[in-house]
Design a protein around this motif. Structure first.
Motif: not given
Length: 128
Positions: A72-88
């Motif tokens: 769960q924590s790994t997938l949450e980190n990945l989701g946050i990273a995907a959102a950051l990458t999409a925004g950037l």
């Protein structure tokens, strides 16, 4: 103890895949440039995807081995990273229309990986 064994196995598989990727990439660059344009050159230059697929396979296997909390924590980190990458990347796309230099698609994965790493470090250090 179980987590350490799983972690070591994951690192072995992941870094093995990265090593294979590096070897195939080097060979593809050396041999692919000398080939004439056509299907053979395309296949040779795209062959590093084999190493990428092996790395993805190692990540999937690791996610299946770990317990629910780590998953769960790994997938949450990945989701946050995907959102950051999409925004950037979206923001930079707008900056390109303002005259900034065009970036290759090769910059997206390193940005995603760096975002995933930083997200994991920040959440691990500050949000335990």
């Amino acid at each position: 103890m179980h987590e350490k064994i799983i972690g070591r196995r994951y690192l072995r598989e992941l870094f093995g895949a990265i090593g294979i990727y590096a070897l195939i990439l080097t060979a593809a660059i050396v041999f692919g440039r000398t080939l004439a344009a056509g299907p053979a050159r395309t296949l040779v230059l795209a062959s590093p995807v084999i190493g990428i697929a092996l790395a993805a396979w190692a990540i999937v296997r690791h996610m299946r081995r770990v317990d629910e909390f780590i998953r769960q924590s790994t997938l949450e980190n990945l989701g946050i990273a995907a959102a950051l990458t999409a925004g950037l990347t979206l923001t930079y796309g707008f900056l390109e229309t303002a005259g900034f230099p065009r970036l290759s698609m090769f910059t997206v994965w390193p940005l995603m990986g760096a975002s995933w790493l930083v997200t994991g470090l920040v959440r691990g250090c500050f949000f335990k």
